[in-house]
Scaffold this active site. Structure first.
Site, PDB file in Angstrom:
ATOM      1  N   LYS A 196       0.845  -1.196   0.000  1.00 57.57           N
ATOM      2  CA  LYS A 196       0.000   0.000   0.000  1.00 57.57           C
ATOM      3  C   LYS A 196       0.876   1.241   0.000  1.00 57.57           C
ATOM      4  O   LYS A 196       1.522   1.564   1.003  1.00 57.57           O
ATOM      5  CB  LYS A 196      -0.938   0.050   1.211  1.00 57.57           C
ATOM      6  CG  LYS A 196      -2.042   1.126   1.025  1.00 57.57           C
ATOM      7  CD  LYS A 196      -2.606   1.648   2.312  1.00 57.57           C
ATOM      8  CE  LYS A 196      -1.816   2.787   2.899  1.00 57.57           C
ATOM      9  NZ  LYS A 196      -1.864   4.046   2.087  1.00 57.57           N
ATOM     10  N   GLY A 249       7.007   4.929   8.480  1.00 57.85           N
ATOM     11  CA  GLY A 249       6.204   6.131   8.650  1.00 57.85           C
ATOM     12  C   GLY A 249       6.382   6.696  10.043  1.00 57.85           C
ATOM     13  O   GLY A 249       7.411   6.476  10.702  1.00 57.85           O
ATOM     14  N   SER A 250       5.386   7.396  10.523  1.00 53.06           N
ATOM     15  CA  SER A 250       5.489   8.076  11.817  1.00 53.06           C
ATOM     16  C   SER A 250       5.370   7.085  12.966  1.00 53.06           C
ATOM     17  O   SER A 250       4.750   6.023  12.848  1.00 53.06           O
ATOM     18  CB  SER A 250       4.389   9.134  11.944  1.00 53.06           C
ATOM     19  OG  SER A 250       3.117   8.521  12.086  1.00 53.06           O
ATOM     20  N   THR A 251       5.958   7.435  14.082  1.00 51.72           N
ATOM     21  CA  THR A 251       5.867   6.600  15.280  1.00 51.72           C
ATOM     22  C   THR A 251       4.422   6.476  15.734  1.00 51.72           C
ATOM     23  O   THR A 251       3.986   5.400  16.179  1.00 51.72           O
ATOM     24  CB  THR A 251       6.743   7.189  16.388  1.00 51.72           C
ATOM     25  OG1 THR A 251       8.119   7.162  15.959  1.00 51.72           O
ATOM     26  CG2 THR A 251       6.612   6.412  17.679  1.00 51.72           C
ATOM     27  N   GLY A 254       2.831   3.980  13.566  1.00 55.30           N
ATOM     28  CA  GLY A 254       3.454   2.693  13.833  1.00 55.30           C
ATOM     29  C   GLY A 254       2.840   1.993  15.025  1.00 55.30           C
ATOM     30  O   GLY A 254       2.662   0.759  15.021  1.00 55.30           O
ATOM     31  N   GLU A 271       9.888   0.996  10.739  1.00 57.75           N
ATOM     32  CA  GLU A 271      10.935   2.019  10.581  1.00 57.75           C
ATOM     33  C   GLU A 271      10.232   3.352  10.752  1.00 57.75           C
ATOM     34  O   GLU A 271       9.463   3.774   9.888  1.00 57.75           O
ATOM     35  CB  GLU A 271      11.594   1.890   9.200  1.00 57.75           C
ATOM     36  CG  GLU A 271      12.956   2.547   9.136  1.00 57.75           C
ATOM     37  CD  GLU A 271      12.904   3.971   8.649  1.00 57.75           C
ATOM     38  OE1 GLU A 271      12.917   4.890   9.520  1.00 57.75           O
ATOM     39  OE2 GLU A 271      12.826   4.196   7.436  1.00 57.75           O
ATOM     40  N   CYS A 305      13.357  10.794   7.829  1.00 60.24           N
ATOM     41  CA  CYS A 305      13.226  10.329   9.205  1.00 60.24           C
ATOM     42  C   CYS A 305      14.542  10.454   9.965  1.00 60.24           C
ATOM     43  O   CYS A 305      14.545  10.561  11.192  1.00 60.24           O
ATOM     44  CB  CYS A 305      12.719   8.895   9.230  1.00 60.24           C
ATOM     45  SG  CYS A 305      13.633   7.775   8.157  1.00 60.24           S
ATOM     46  N   GLU A 402       9.406  15.591  16.238  1.00 61.76           N
ATOM     47  CA  GLU A 402       9.812  15.505  14.834  1.00 61.76           C
ATOM     48  C   GLU A 402       8.983  16.469  13.990  1.00 61.76           C
ATOM     49  O   GLU A 402       7.762  16.354  13.916  1.00 61.76           O
ATOM     50  CB  GLU A 402       9.630  14.080  14.316  1.00 61.76           C
ATOM     51  CG  GLU A 402      10.136  13.897  12.899  1.00 61.76           C
ATOM     52  CD  GLU A 402      10.043  12.456  12.427  1.00 61.76           C
ATOM     53  OE1 GLU A 402      10.966  12.002  11.733  1.00 61.76           O
ATOM     54  OE2 GLU A 402       9.045  11.792  12.757  1.00 61.76           O
TER      55      GLU A 402
END
Length: 499
Positions: A196, A249-251, A254, A271, A305, A402
């Site tokens: 995706k 992607g973003s934490t 995640g 990641e 990132c 971030e």
């Protein structure tokens, strides 16, 4: 600061590609969404609609997973030798190079990055990754193991086998390259995939799907379902017939992926985000460290990132380094990605523009000062000026969170121990940089930094053979290198009596 605003037309092939509604790839066929819905993807340089894309949802994910399941369990992919898999992956790399200019322009239009950067980084990096992983297809080995139980009269060995059907969700900052980081090891190990792409940047992944077909991969081995994270992504992460989910992607997202994957305890690799410290000591080659520090944060518009977004400079050199980085930032030419003179394109979306500008306002409200940049550029497209912030401290949001934009916070330090504590004072641990001529100190500091990658007297050096991933909330597992094979394989122990 020079700003390019004139429109630059892409090649006819690219124009033709984006002019048609792009469908999804399921079981070797290009199909519309089951719902019939489409969604727009936007040109971040203008804010205008670039293309219309089939909008995948749960039913489409179900169809794609079923195709991947069949291809893995009973299809020709499961019967193909490692050498045959490797040749297909290598052929895909060749096809990417043959269509390099089209990929570079599509990436620039969809993501906003300068086409010149895509030509020398994203596209060749993608081909190189596939070639590297093609070589691993024939080198995935088990071990023979001497055992002592029951008199040791047994032959024991391990097999390393593909994990199965993998759901892969990739981000918008390096759309093509992130597709390769995910697809390469999955295909090399013999897994099948439902990919995706990010809803902001689906075009190069879909074009890659056409080349996967052209290369001769069997139907169902790679399925590509564009759509929104809340629908297609969530359905993929939670799907009971998916054996593993891999996410970049973003934490924040995640953690949602992790919860969704708990239903069938599928394997998960993540990641995630970063807030990477970049440390410049007084004894560094300052003339080399200044452009290095600028590149660490401004490469890809800061939408990395691992961006060196926290710049720590020993107090004796603080003013010189900040002035040097600020001067370089002020000379960066901001404009549309297809403009040949552009150094930095727009941010990827209006949402990202608002996010970055919101962080700038937060910094100012807490006392930060912009030496250069510090605001949006123009009123068309999603441009932000490269920004250097000073008067910052560890408690500010701009230092702790971030931003994912071209914004660096510069902080002086005196004491090395205090520096290490500050550098590690983050929920993230993805990357770090150290600039010094004292090699012993460089290695000592590198060992103390809680980060998955530490660059010494350089930054943003990537190679398919070099593992990449993070400590703490920057993720689980490693991309690239031989370590990535562990993410896509299971280890099976086999034991039989021999006397």
């Amino acid at each position: 600061m020079a700003t390019a605003t004139q429109a630059v037309k892409p090649d006819d092939k690219v124009t033709g590609y984006v002019s048609k509604t792009r469908q999804m790839l399921i079981n070797g066929k290009w199909v519309a969404a089951a719902s019939g819905k489409t969604f727009p993807t936007y040109n971040p340089a203008t804010g205008e609609v670039l293309a219309h894309i089939a909008e995948g949802d749960k039913e489409d994910i179900d169809r794609a997973v079923a195709a991947a399941r069949a291809a893995f369990d009973t299809g020709p992919w499961s019967k193909m030798t490692p050498a045959e898999r490797g040749r297909l992956i290598w052929k895909l790399a060749d096809l990417i190079e043959q269509n390099a200019e089209e990929f570079a322009q599509l990436e620039s239009l969809d993501n906003g990055k300068p086409v010149a950067v895509a030509r020398v980084a994203d596209v060749p990096g993608t081909a190189n990754l596939f070639r590297y992983m093609a070589g691993w297809a024939t080198k995935i080995e088990g071990n023979t193991i001497p055992i002592s139980a029951h008199g040791g009269k047994f032959l024991a060995y391990t097999l390393r086998e593909p994990v199965g059907v993998v759901g892969q969700i990739i981000p918008w900052n390096f759309p093509l390259m992130m597709a390769s980081w995910k697809l390469g090891p999955a295909l090399a190990t013999g897994c099948t995939v439902v990919l995706k792409p990010a809803e902001q940047t689906p075009l190069t992944a879909l074009r890659l799907g056409e080349l996967i077909e052209e290369a001769g991969f069997p139907d169902g081995v790679v399925n590509i379902v564009p759509g929104y994270g809340e629908t297609a992504g969530a359905a993929l992460a939670a799907h009971p017939h998916v054996d593993k989910v891999a996410f970049t992607g973003s934490t924040e997202v995640g953690k949602l992926i992790l919860h969704a994957a708990a239903g069938n305890l599928k394997k998960v690799s993540l990641e995630l985000g970063g807030k990477s410290p970049n440390v410049v000591f007084h004894d560094a080659d300052i003339e080399g460290a200044i452009p290095g520090a600028a590149m660490a944060i401004f490469f890809n518009h800061g939408q990395c990132c691992c961006a060196g977004s926290r710049l720590y400079v020993e107090d004796k050199s603080f003013d010189k380094v900040v002035d040097g980085v600020s001067q370089l930032a002020s000379k960066i030419r901001v404009g549309p990605g297809l403009e040949p003179t552009t150094d930095m394109g727009p941010l990827v979306s209006e949402e990202q523009l608002n996010r970055v500008c919101g962080y700038l306002e937060s910094g100012y409200s807490e006392g930060a000062k912009a030496v250069t940049g510090g605001k949006r550029e123009g009123d068309t497209g999603y441009f932000v000026r490269p920004t250097v912030l000073v008067n910052t401290n560890e408690k500010m949001k701009v230092v702790q969170e971030e931003i994912f934009g071209p914004v660096v916070t510069a902080i002086p330090f005196k004491d090395v121990d205090d520096l290490v504590a500050k550098a590690n004072n983050s929920e993230y641990g993805l990357a770090a940089g150290v600039w010094t001529k004292d090699i012993a100190k460089a290695h000592r500091i590198a060992s103390q930094l809680r980060a998955g990658t530490v660059w010494i007297n350089c930054y943003n050096v990537f190679d398919p053979a070099l593992p990449f991933g993070g400590y703490k909330q920057s993720g689980w597992g490693r991309e690239m290198g031989h370590e990535v094979l562990e993410l896509y394989t299971e280890v099976k122990s086999v034991c039989l009596p021999i006397s």
